[in-house]
Design a protein around this motif. Structure first.
Motif, PDB file in Angstrom:
ATOM      1  N   GLU A 186      -8.714 -16.410 -10.937  1.00  0.00           N
ATOM      2  CA  GLU A 186      -8.694 -17.603 -10.094  1.00  0.00           C
ATOM      3  C   GLU A 186      -7.329 -17.874  -9.490  1.00  0.00           C
ATOM      4  N   ASN A 187      -6.335 -17.147  -9.935  1.00  0.00           N
ATOM      5  CA  ASN A 187      -4.965 -17.364  -9.446  1.00  0.00           C
ATOM      6  C   ASN A 187      -4.313 -16.038  -9.071  1.00  0.00           C
ATOM      7  N   LEU A 188      -5.008 -15.270  -8.246  1.00  0.00           N
ATOM      8  CA  LEU A 188      -4.500 -13.959  -7.859  1.00  0.00           C
ATOM      9  C   LEU A 188      -3.211 -14.058  -7.063  1.00  0.00           C
ATOM     10  N   ASP A 189      -3.014 -15.172  -6.381  1.00  0.00           N
ATOM     11  CA  ASP A 189      -1.819 -15.317  -5.552  1.00  0.00           C
ATOM     12  C   ASP A 189      -0.587 -15.689  -6.364  1.00  0.00           C
ATOM     13  N   GLY A 209       1.217 -10.389  -1.540  1.00  0.00           N
ATOM     14  CA  GLY A 209       2.390 -10.999  -0.923  1.00  0.00           C
ATOM     15  C   GLY A 209       2.580 -10.639   0.519  1.00  0.00           C
ATOM     16  N   THR A 210       2.747  -9.356   0.790  1.00  0.00           N
ATOM     17  CA  THR A 210       3.009  -8.904   2.157  1.00  0.00           C
ATOM     18  C   THR A 210       2.008  -7.828   2.565  1.00  0.00           C
ATOM     19  N   THR A 211       1.847  -7.670   3.877  1.00  0.00           N
ATOM     20  CA  THR A 211       0.956  -6.619   4.366  1.00  0.00           C
ATOM     21  C   THR A 211       1.493  -5.241   3.998  1.00  0.00           C
ATOM     22  N   THR A 212       2.811  -5.120   3.918  1.00  0.00           N
ATOM     23  CA  THR A 212       3.400  -3.834   3.531  1.00  0.00           C
ATOM     24  C   THR A 212       2.974  -3.446   2.124  1.00  0.00           C
ATOM     25  N   ASN A 213       3.021  -4.407   1.212  1.00  0.00           N
ATOM     26  CA  ASN A 213       2.616  -4.142  -0.171  1.00  0.00           C
ATOM     27  C   ASN A 213       1.117  -3.855  -0.253  1.00  0.00           C
ATOM     28  N   LEU A 214       0.319  -4.636   0.477  1.00  0.00           N
ATOM     29  CA  LEU A 214      -1.126  -4.407   0.498  1.00  0.00           C
ATOM     30  C   LEU A 214      -1.431  -3.010   1.042  1.00  0.00           C
ATOM     31  N   ARG A 215      -0.764  -2.648   2.127  1.00  0.00           N
ATOM     32  CA  ARG A 215      -0.993  -1.335   2.741  1.00  0.00           C
ATOM     33  C   ARG A 215      -0.613  -0.210   1.776  1.00  0.00           C
ATOM     34  N   HIS A 216       0.480  -0.389   1.063  1.00  0.00           N
ATOM     35  CA  HIS A 216       0.929   0.631   0.102  1.00  0.00           C
ATOM     36  C   HIS A 216      -0.143   0.890  -0.956  1.00  0.00           C
ATOM     37  N   HIS A 217      -0.693  -0.180  -1.526  1.00  0.00           N
ATOM     38  CA  HIS A 217      -1.676  -0.003  -2.590  1.00  0.00           C
ATOM     39  C   HIS A 217      -3.004   0.527  -2.051  1.00  0.00           C
TER      40      HIS A 217
END
Length: 324
Positions: free
Chosen positions: A228-231, A295-303
Motif C-alpha cells: 500500500e506504500n510502494l512510493d 522514483g524516476t523514469t530512468t530507474n523504472l526504465r533500468h529495471h
C-alpha cells in the motif's frame, strides 16, 4: 476484448497414454471452459490425441480426445502437460512441434513436458525450467539447455516452460495476461480461486510457505503495508521494528515465508504494479515511476530492461488496454 499480439486463438493440449491428469486438467480449466464473460474472441480449445485408443492417466482414468493430432498443424498455442521420463518421444511428434514452431506457434510445457522440447532440440541454448526433482535428469540428458532450476516459469517468447503442477496454473495465467491483459487474467484467477499473478522468478520451493500463526499476524500486515506504500522507502530497521523482530530474525523469517529478500520481493511487487498501470491506464510514465516507488523514469526504465527485457514505453505500446 483487445486485439491479440498472437491472433491465432486455437489452443491445443496434447493427450497421450500415461499423461498426468492434473497437468492436463490445468490446460482444460484455463483455456477449455466456456467463458461468455470474456466475449466472442476468447480462446478456442481442443484436446488432441497422440496415441491410439483411450489414453490412460496417472489417476487410473481413461481419456479419449476429440481432436486429431493433425490439429497441431493449425494451433496458435500447444500445451504439453508433462511427460514420463521412460516414455519414448515419437519422431512424428518432434516433427510436428518443429513445424509448429517454424510457423510461429507458441509451445507451453507444464512440469516434465519440458523433456519433449529438450529432446526435440527446441530448448537448445534457451533458458527453461521444470520441476525441481527433474533437475538432475535434464542436466544429465540435455546439457545444451540453460536450465533455471529454482523458478516457477520462464517465458522465452514462443517457448514457455513451467515447474511442477501448480506452477502450470501460474504460467497459463501469465499467458492470458500477456494476450488479454491483467483484467482478463484476474477474472480467470477469481473463478479458479487462486492468486491472479505470481511472478515467474519466484522460487519453486519456499522453506515455510505458511508461517506460524503468530508470525503470519506480524508479516501479513507488514506485506500489506509495503504494497500500500510502494512510493515510500522501506528500510530493514523500520520493517523489522514494524514486525516486532530483530533485524536478523526478520530477514530470516521473511526469507522463510516468501523465498526471497525484502528488496527483491518489493521490486517484484513494484514491477507488477507498474505493468498494471502501463496496461490499464493512460497516466504518464513519470507518474507511474513515482507511484510505484521507482522514483524516476530512468530507474523504472533500468529495471524494465533488466527484468523484462523491454522499456516501459515499448511495453505500453504492446500491451496497453487503455488505448483500445
Amino acid at each position: 476484448m483487445p486485439n491479440l499480439p498472437h491472433p491465432n486463438r486455437l489452443v491445443c493440449a496434447l493427450a497421450y497414454d500415461g499423461m498426468p491428469l492434473f497437468e492436463f486438467s490445468i490446460a482444460v480449466e484455463l483455456f477449455g471452459l466456456d467463458r461468455p464473460e470474456m466475449g466472442p474472441d476468447w480462446y478456442t480449445f481442443k484436446a488432441v490425441q497422440l496415441d491410439e485408443g483411450p489414453c490412460r492417466t496417472t489417476a487410473g482414468l481413461h481419456v479419449t480426445a476429440d481432436g486429431p493430432l493433425s490439429l497441431l498443424e493449425e494451433a496458435g498455442t500447444i500445451i504439453i502437460p508433462g511427460w514420463h521420463t521412460a516414455k519414448p518421444i515419437p519422431q512424428s511428434l518432434i516433427d510436428l512441434l518443429h513445424r509448429a514452431y517454424d510457423r510461429g506457434a507458441r509451445i507451453v510445457t507444464i512440469c516434465s513436458g519440458a523433456f519433449v522440447l529438450a529432446a526435440a532440440g527446441l530448448l537448445k541454448g534457451r533458458r527453461a525450467t521444470t520441476h525441481w526433482k527433474y533437475v538432475d535428469f535434464v542436466t544429465k540428458n540435455y546439457p545444451d539447455v540453460e536450465l533455471v532450476a529454482d523458478v516457477l516459469y520462464i517465458d522465452e517468447g514462443q517457448i514457455m516452460t513451467s515447474a511442477g503442477s501448480a506452477a502450470g496454473i501460474d504460467l497459463c495465467l501469465h499467458l492470458i495476461r500477456r494476450d488479454y491483459g491483467p483484467e482478463a487474467a484476474n477474472k480467470v484467477a477469481r473463478r479458479l480461486v487462486v492468486p491472479p499473478h505470481r511472478d515467474g522468478g519466484q522460487a519453486q520451493y519456499i522453506e515455510r510457505a505458511v508461517p506460524t500463526d503468530y508470525e503470519s499476524k506480524r508479516l501479513g500486515p507488514l506485506l500489506d503495508h509495503m504494497r500500500e506504500n510502494l512510493d515510500k522507502e522501506h528500510r530493514i530497521p523500520e520493517l523489522a521494528r514494524r514486525a516486532g523482530m530483530s533485524e536478523r530474525t526478520f530477514l530470516r523469517r521473511f526469507s522463510e515465508a516468501t523465498g526471497t529478500t525484502p528488496a527483491k520481493w518489493l521490486l517484484g511487487v513494484r514491477l507488477n504494479e507498474a505493468r498494471d498501470h502501463l496496461e490499464a491506464s493512460d497516466i504518464s510514465i513519470e507518474l507511474i515511476a513515482e507511484r510505484t516507488g521507482f522514483g524516476t523514469t530512468t530507474n523504472l526504465r533500468h529495471h524494465f530492461r533488466e527484468h523484462l527485457n523491454t522499456t516501459p514505453t515499448a511495453y505500453r505500446l504492446t500491451f496497453s488496454r487503455a488505448a483500445q
